[in-house]
Design an enzyme around this catalytic site. Structure first.
Site, PDB file in Angstrom:
ATOM      1  N   GLY A 125       0.804  -1.220   0.000  1.00 47.67           N
ATOM      2  CA  GLY A 125       0.000   0.000   0.000  1.00 47.67           C
ATOM      3  C   GLY A 125       0.835   1.266   0.000  1.00 47.67           C
ATOM      4  O   GLY A 125       0.359   2.342   0.361  1.00 47.67           O
ATOM      5  N   LEU A 126       2.108   1.162  -0.384  1.00 47.36           N
ATOM      6  CA  LEU A 126       2.973   2.351  -0.445  1.00 47.36           C
ATOM      7  C   LEU A 126       3.284   2.725  -1.901  1.00 47.36           C
ATOM      8  O   LEU A 126       4.265   3.393  -2.194  1.00 47.36           O
ATOM      9  CB  LEU A 126       4.266   2.113   0.346  1.00 47.36           C
ATOM     10  CG  LEU A 126       4.066   1.756   1.830  1.00 47.36           C
ATOM     11  CD1 LEU A 126       5.406   1.493   2.495  1.00 47.36           C
ATOM     12  CD2 LEU A 126       3.317   2.867   2.576  1.00 47.36           C
ATOM     13  N   SER A 127       2.448   2.248  -2.798  1.00 44.69           N
ATOM     14  CA  SER A 127       2.502   2.644  -4.218  1.00 44.69           C
ATOM     15  C   SER A 127       3.759   2.210  -4.951  1.00 44.69           C
ATOM     16  O   SER A 127       4.321   2.971  -5.742  1.00 44.69           O
ATOM     17  CB  SER A 127       2.340   4.164  -4.365  1.00 44.69           C
ATOM     18  OG  SER A 127       1.053   4.518  -4.015  1.00 44.69           O
ATOM     19  N   ASP A 173      -2.085   8.127  -6.225  1.00 46.02           N
ATOM     20  CA  ASP A 173      -0.742   7.539  -6.103  1.00 46.02           C
ATOM     21  C   ASP A 173       0.206   8.117  -7.140  1.00 46.02           C
ATOM     22  O   ASP A 173       1.313   8.558  -6.828  1.00 46.02           O
ATOM     23  CB  ASP A 173      -0.807   6.014  -6.257  1.00 46.02           C
ATOM     24  CG  ASP A 173      -1.728   5.386  -5.239  1.00 46.02           C
ATOM     25  OD1 ASP A 173      -2.141   6.091  -4.303  1.00 46.02           O
ATOM     26  OD2 ASP A 173      -2.043   4.195  -5.385  1.00 46.02           O
TER      27      ASP A 173
HETATM   28  C1  GLA Z   1      -5.079   2.804  -3.829  1.00 48.38           C
HETATM   29  C2  GLA Z   1      -5.418   3.517  -5.133  1.00 48.38           C
HETATM   30  C3  GLA Z   1      -5.610   5.019  -4.907  1.00 48.38           C
HETATM   31  C4  GLA Z   1      -6.588   5.296  -3.764  1.00 48.38           C
HETATM   32  C5  GLA Z   1      -6.249   4.444  -2.532  1.00 48.38           C
HETATM   33  C6  GLA Z   1      -7.303   4.547  -1.466  1.00 48.38           C
HETATM   34  O1  GLA Z   1      -3.837   3.227  -3.356  1.00 48.38           O
HETATM   35  O2  GLA Z   1      -4.404   3.308  -6.089  1.00 48.38           O
HETATM   36  O3  GLA Z   1      -6.031   5.620  -6.101  1.00 48.38           O
HETATM   37  O4  GLA Z   1      -7.904   5.083  -4.176  1.00 48.38           O
HETATM   38  O5  GLA Z   1      -6.078   3.069  -2.853  1.00 48.38           O
HETATM   39  O6  GLA Z   1      -7.346   5.824  -0.946  1.00 48.38           O
END
Ligand code: GLA
Length: 387
Positions: A125-127, A173
């Site tokens: 969840g850190l892109s 992100d």
């Molecule tokens: C993921 C998605 C983002 C956003 C988050 C939740 O990271 O890529 O676009 O929607 O979840 O906030």
């Protein structure tokens, strides 16, 4: 890994290359508050991290895109005239998807020997995916001399994610990774893509990311389901209120929302979006005032709403957030990113950090049998060439 070592690796993989390869870097991001609001045209407050993706590349004159990474064994060679989604390996789809966006724009790409390396924990969840996309986009922009603006690179990276990774993500992100600034958070209005940089001065506090090490198994399908639920909420609320996005509704509309939506689930999704947007705005004001404890309280509220209204947390993230709340010296904690697994973001008083790590690690291990990993990141600038 330092740049010298990366350059050595590049030379040992692409053995005939004697020229020095340019190096590009793209950060990861952590979202401080404003979750699942971006695809509802709402507010978010992410910052870019020193954890990121490095890319070394040189033209090869052979019309081939060669994709290698030091993180996984899988590698691929593609003809630059034709890119297809790969069903065997996930990581190559991020650069391939971006290259395909350049192709769709009619930009002809030179053949390139590319080597990636990243230190963002994968699927946390850190892109990490947006980071690979944006580092690729910046490099392809450089080598094709297309002179595409950062905003357009951000948008095409988002489209790459939709088309090649099947995740119908919002813009947060790629935007944070593209426009991040050192010592700043980005207060972004996802409805019109206008943003302010907010000084992130955490004197006396540490920003700590805790990885639950629970992989986000069903995230993509659940994520896409949440998007559909928000669309359903809007479909019901539009005739009653005239709004074109849930984010046009403020907390004063909550009563109307309660009355208008019959389904309890859909109602709670809308309540989350409306209250979360209000929390982001309040958090920005508090950050400007240096009221970090106030920001922390909003982070706890955000987590509670993501757990109860939006239902994207799960036992691992809930244990981490609750454990943090019960630990001395922690001012705020919440899940960050899409949810279902991945990380929490925490603000902790500096003198309590060591105890926080020991005690939360123990609480988490006892409750879930999993080991948490702790990161103390610093903030970084956006995707760019660094050497
Ligand atoms: C993921 C998605 C983002 C956003 C988050 C939740 O990271 O890529 O676009 O929607 O979840 O906030």
């Amino acid at each position: 890994m330092d740049l010298k070592k990366l350059k050595e690796q590049f030379r040992s993989i692409y053995i005939n290359r004697t020229e020095e390869a340019p190096v590009f870097f793209s950060p990861g991001r952590v979202n401080l508050i404003g979750e699942h609001t971006d695809y509802n045209d709402g507010f978010v407050l992410p910052c870019a991290l020193n954890y990121g993706t490095y890319l070394l590349a040189l033209p090869n004159g052979e019309g081939k895109l060669r994709l290698r990474t030091l993180n996984f064994d899988y590698h691929q060679e593609s003809d630059t005239a034709n890119f297809e989604r790969n069903m065997e390996s996930e990581w190559v789809n991020y650069p391939l998807g971006v290259a395909d966006q350049f192709r769709q724009k009619g930009i002809s790409l030179p053949g390139l020997d590319m080597l990636f390396w990243g230190d963002i924990p994968n699927g946390a969840g850190l892109s990490s995916s947006a980071s690979i996309e944006m580092v690729t986009a910046v490099a392809l922009n450089h080598f094709s001399q297309a002179e595409i603006s950062t905003l357009e690179l951000v948008k095409l990276s988002q489209r790459a994610e939709h088309e090649f990774a099947g995740m119908n993500c919002g813009i947060m992100d790629q935007f944070a990774v593209g426009f991040g600034e050192k010592d700043k958070a980005l207060f972004l209005n996802c409805g019109n893509l206008k943003y302010d940089t907010v000084p992130l001065v955490l004197e006396g506090y540490d920003l700590i990311i805790v990885n639950s090490n629970k992989r986000r198994g069903l995230t993509d399908s659940k994520y896409n389901e949440r998007r559909r639920e928000c669309e359903e909420a809007l479909r019901i609320l539009h005739p009653v209120t005239g709004v074109k996005s849930l984010s046009e509704l403020g907390p004063d509309s909550l009563e109307l929302v309660e009355k208008s939506i019959a389904s309890d689930v859909i109602k709670r999704r809308a309540i989350h979006v409306i209250t979360e947007n209000a929390r982001v705005m309040e958090a920005v004001g508090l950050l400007y005032k240096g009221d970090i404890e106030g920001v922390g309280r909003l982070m706890y509220q955000s987590h509670d709403s993501l757990r109860d209204n939006y239902e994207v947390t799960g036992i691992e993230l809930d244990t981490l957030a609750r454990g943090a709340r019960e630990t001395e010296g922690v001012v705020g904690a919440r899940m960050t990113g899409a949810g279902f697994g991945g990380c929490t973001v925490n603000i902790v008083k500096k003198d309590a950090t060591a105890d926080f790590i020991t005690s939360l690690g123990k609480i988490y291990q006892e409750a879930t049998g999993l080991e948490a990993t702790f990161y103390m990141p610093s903030t970084e600038g956006g995707a760019r060439r660094i050497s």
